[in-house]
Design a protein around this motif. Sequence first.
Motif, PDB file in Angstrom:
ATOM      1  N   GLY A 159       0.826  -1.201   0.000  1.00  0.00           N
ATOM      2  CA  GLY A 159       0.000   0.000   0.000  1.00  0.00           C
ATOM      3  C   GLY A 159       0.862   1.253   0.000  1.00  0.00           C
ATOM      4  N   MET A 160       0.223   2.404  -0.139  1.00  0.00           N
ATOM      5  CA  MET A 160       0.958   3.640  -0.353  1.00  0.00           C
ATOM      6  C   MET A 160       0.497   4.729   0.608  1.00  0.00           C
ATOM      7  N   LEU A 161       1.466   5.451   1.146  1.00  0.00           N
ATOM      8  CA  LEU A 161       1.215   6.662   1.928  1.00  0.00           C
ATOM      9  C   LEU A 161       1.661   7.850   1.087  1.00  0.00           C
ATOM     10  N   VAL A 162       0.765   8.798   0.896  1.00  0.00           N
ATOM     11  CA  VAL A 162       1.050   9.986   0.086  1.00  0.00           C
ATOM     12  C   VAL A 162       0.612  11.203   0.883  1.00  0.00           C
ATOM     13  N   PHE A 163       1.512  12.166   1.058  1.00  0.00           N
ATOM     14  CA  PHE A 163       1.092  13.363   1.765  1.00  0.00           C
ATOM     15  C   PHE A 163       1.852  14.588   1.272  1.00  0.00           C
ATOM     16  N   ALA A 164       1.174  15.712   1.405  1.00  0.00           N
ATOM     17  CA  ALA A 164       1.768  17.016   1.115  1.00  0.00           C
ATOM     18  C   ALA A 164       1.829  17.787   2.423  1.00  0.00           C
ATOM     19  N   THR A 165       2.942  18.452   2.632  1.00  0.00           N
ATOM     20  CA  THR A 165       3.112  19.245   3.842  1.00  0.00           C
ATOM     21  C   THR A 165       4.023  20.428   3.540  1.00  0.00           C
ATOM     22  N   PHE A 166       4.297  21.230   4.544  1.00  0.00           N
ATOM     23  CA  PHE A 166       5.129  22.410   4.358  1.00  0.00           C
ATOM     24  C   PHE A 166       6.551  22.138   4.829  1.00  0.00           C
ATOM     25  N   GLY A 167       7.520  22.670   4.089  1.00  0.00           N
ATOM     26  CA  GLY A 167       8.917  22.518   4.428  1.00  0.00           C
ATOM     27  C   GLY A 167       9.430  23.671   5.268  1.00  0.00           C
ATOM     28  N   PRO A 168      10.676  23.562   5.758  1.00  0.00           N
ATOM     29  CA  PRO A 168      11.210  24.525   6.734  1.00  0.00           C
ATOM     30  C   PRO A 168      11.407  25.938   6.203  1.00  0.00           C
ATOM     31  N   ASP A 169      11.384  26.143   4.888  1.00  0.00           N
ATOM     32  CA  ASP A 169      11.538  27.500   4.361  1.00  0.00           C
ATOM     33  C   ASP A 169      10.223  28.275   4.364  1.00  0.00           C
ATOM     34  N   THR A 209      10.030   3.598  10.235  1.00  0.00           N
ATOM     35  CA  THR A 209       8.707   3.040  10.543  1.00  0.00           C
ATOM     36  C   THR A 209       8.213   2.055   9.485  1.00  0.00           C
ATOM     37  N   GLY A 210       9.111   1.589   8.616  1.00  0.00           N
ATOM     38  CA  GLY A 210       8.752   0.484   7.725  1.00  0.00           C
ATOM     39  C   GLY A 210       8.300   0.854   6.335  1.00  0.00           C
ATOM     40  N   PHE A 211       8.615   2.074   5.880  1.00  0.00           N
ATOM     41  CA  PHE A 211       8.279   2.481   4.523  1.00  0.00           C
ATOM     42  C   PHE A 211       9.521   2.409   3.642  1.00  0.00           C
ATOM     43  N   SER A 212       9.280   2.239   2.347  1.00  0.00           N
ATOM     44  CA  SER A 212      10.389   2.148   1.403  1.00  0.00           C
ATOM     45  C   SER A 212       9.996   2.824   0.091  1.00  0.00           C
ATOM     46  N   ASN A 213      10.901   2.774  -0.879  1.00  0.00           N
ATOM     47  CA  ASN A 213      10.652   3.353  -2.204  1.00  0.00           C
ATOM     48  C   ASN A 213      10.128   4.778  -2.072  1.00  0.00           C
ATOM     49  N   LEU A 214      10.873   5.565  -1.300  1.00  0.00           N
ATOM     50  CA  LEU A 214      10.433   6.924  -0.986  1.00  0.00           C
ATOM     51  C   LEU A 214      10.771   7.865  -2.132  1.00  0.00           C
ATOM     52  N   ARG A 215       9.821   8.736  -2.459  1.00  0.00           N
ATOM     53  CA  ARG A 215      10.031   9.734  -3.503  1.00  0.00           C
ATOM     54  C   ARG A 215       9.469  11.066  -3.041  1.00  0.00           C
ATOM     55  N   TYR A 216      10.099  12.129  -3.535  1.00  0.00           N
ATOM     56  CA  TYR A 216       9.750  13.458  -3.063  1.00  0.00           C
ATOM     57  C   TYR A 216       9.655  14.428  -4.229  1.00  0.00           C
ATOM     58  N   GLU A 217       8.785  15.390  -4.069  1.00  0.00           N
ATOM     59  CA  GLU A 217       8.768  16.568  -4.928  1.00  0.00           C
ATOM     60  C   GLU A 217       8.835  17.789  -4.018  1.00  0.00           C
ATOM     61  N   HIS A 218       9.442  18.826  -4.531  1.00  0.00           N
ATOM     62  CA  HIS A 218       9.646  20.034  -3.738  1.00  0.00           C
ATOM     63  C   HIS A 218       9.410  21.234  -4.636  1.00  0.00           C
ATOM     64  N   PHE A 282       5.953  17.165  -1.318  1.00  0.00           N
ATOM     65  CA  PHE A 282       5.042  16.092  -1.712  1.00  0.00           C
ATOM     66  C   PHE A 282       5.808  14.783  -1.545  1.00  0.00           C
ATOM     67  N   ILE A 283       5.310  13.913  -0.693  1.00  0.00           N
ATOM     68  CA  ILE A 283       6.062  12.743  -0.274  1.00  0.00           C
ATOM     69  C   ILE A 283       5.251  11.479  -0.547  1.00  0.00           C
ATOM     70  N   TYR A 284       5.912  10.498  -1.166  1.00  0.00           N
ATOM     71  CA  TYR A 284       5.273   9.247  -1.584  1.00  0.00           C
ATOM     72  C   TYR A 284       6.091   8.090  -1.011  1.00  0.00           C
ATOM     73  N   ALA A 285       5.410   7.161  -0.339  1.00  0.00           N
ATOM     74  CA  ALA A 285       6.125   6.053   0.292  1.00  0.00           C
ATOM     75  C   ALA A 285       5.296   4.773   0.197  1.00  0.00           C
ATOM     76  N   LEU A 286       5.978   3.656  -0.049  1.00  0.00           N
ATOM     77  CA  LEU A 286       5.327   2.353  -0.097  1.00  0.00           C
ATOM     78  C   LEU A 286       5.511   1.614   1.219  1.00  0.00           C
ATOM     79  N   ALA A 287       4.486   0.875   1.607  1.00  0.00           N
ATOM     80  CA  ALA A 287       4.608  -0.008   2.770  1.00  0.00           C
ATOM     81  C   ALA A 287       5.366  -1.260   2.333  1.00  0.00           C
ATOM     82  N   ASP A 288       6.397  -1.628   3.077  1.00  0.00           N
ATOM     83  CA  ASP A 288       7.169  -2.828   2.743  1.00  0.00           C
ATOM     84  C   ASP A 288       6.259  -4.039   2.685  1.00  0.00           C
ATOM     85  N   LYS A 289       6.507  -4.886   1.715  1.00  0.00           N
ATOM     86  CA  LYS A 289       5.682  -6.094   1.587  1.00  0.00           C
ATOM     87  C   LYS A 289       6.129  -7.161   2.584  1.00  0.00           C
TER      88      LYS A 289
END
Length: 289
Positions: A159-169, A209-218, A282-289
């Motif tokens: 499964g996938m966790l996808v979230f958008a949040t604000f960065g430190p700038d 916390t067990g996520f992998s295949n992490l990808r980011y957009e900024h 914008f952060i995208y992460a897969l739950a390890d199988k």
Amino acid sequence: MNIRTAVIQRQFNRSSAGTYDAHALVQRNMANRLANSLQEGEFGVGKDWSDILEIGCGTGALTERLVNDWSDASITALDIAPAMIKAAEQRLLMNTPNQSGISQVTPARVSFLQADVETWAPDAPRASFDLIVSSACFQWLSDPKQTLGHLRRMLRAGGMLVFATFGPDTFHELHKSFDDAYRASGMQPQRHGLSFRSAEQWDSLLRETGFSNLRYEHSIQTEKYASVRDFLFSVKAMGASASEAVSKSGLGSRRLFANMYKAYGEQFGLDGGIAATYELLFIYALADK
């Protein structure tokens, strides 16, 4: 409910009555961009989601996209503020008709729940969802590591966790101006408003916390406001007060803010207004199988 959670709930209950949507242009852009990336099947991940959890649904901008884009999915939408949930329900009832002109929002399709995701215990806490999505909410988490682990246990394998949040700038102009106002009076600066995590910090927490295949957009989005007062009013209208710090040294808040306004205008003034930066992650992460 702890004091911090009660304050957040109160702020967003207050801002739900028309002011949030009027001012939350950046947040709406974040929600649309997040939904577009999922709809377009980016990041090598399929888009046939069947059970979706949305965290921090607010007034329902992202929820509306989820309902329209995944017509066969069951959606659970959480928010800490009951007034926000009411606004989201009204939005969906009005704006999500099917081909027969009947609203797609039924209890079987969309469940709205007032809950704090950090303490929420679903009926089936393990492997309940194949997508967990959130926009402009994770910056409010008080214990992100524990919460990410909690969410990981709710995701099915792959499964996938996808979230958008604000960065430190984000709002760096405001923080610099407050720092200058404090230092001009020979005082130690205090933080006004939230501190935002970087992509690298989120990466570390997700891997732990067990996520992998992490990808980011900024990206950086700069908004123009007529004045510093208008900027702060807009932030407050969105339920996110940027001026919660209290001076403990005797410098009156009126004087402090006057000095901050002056520093802000001198350093970050634009023709006919002032600039305010939003750093979007914008952060995208897969739950390890």
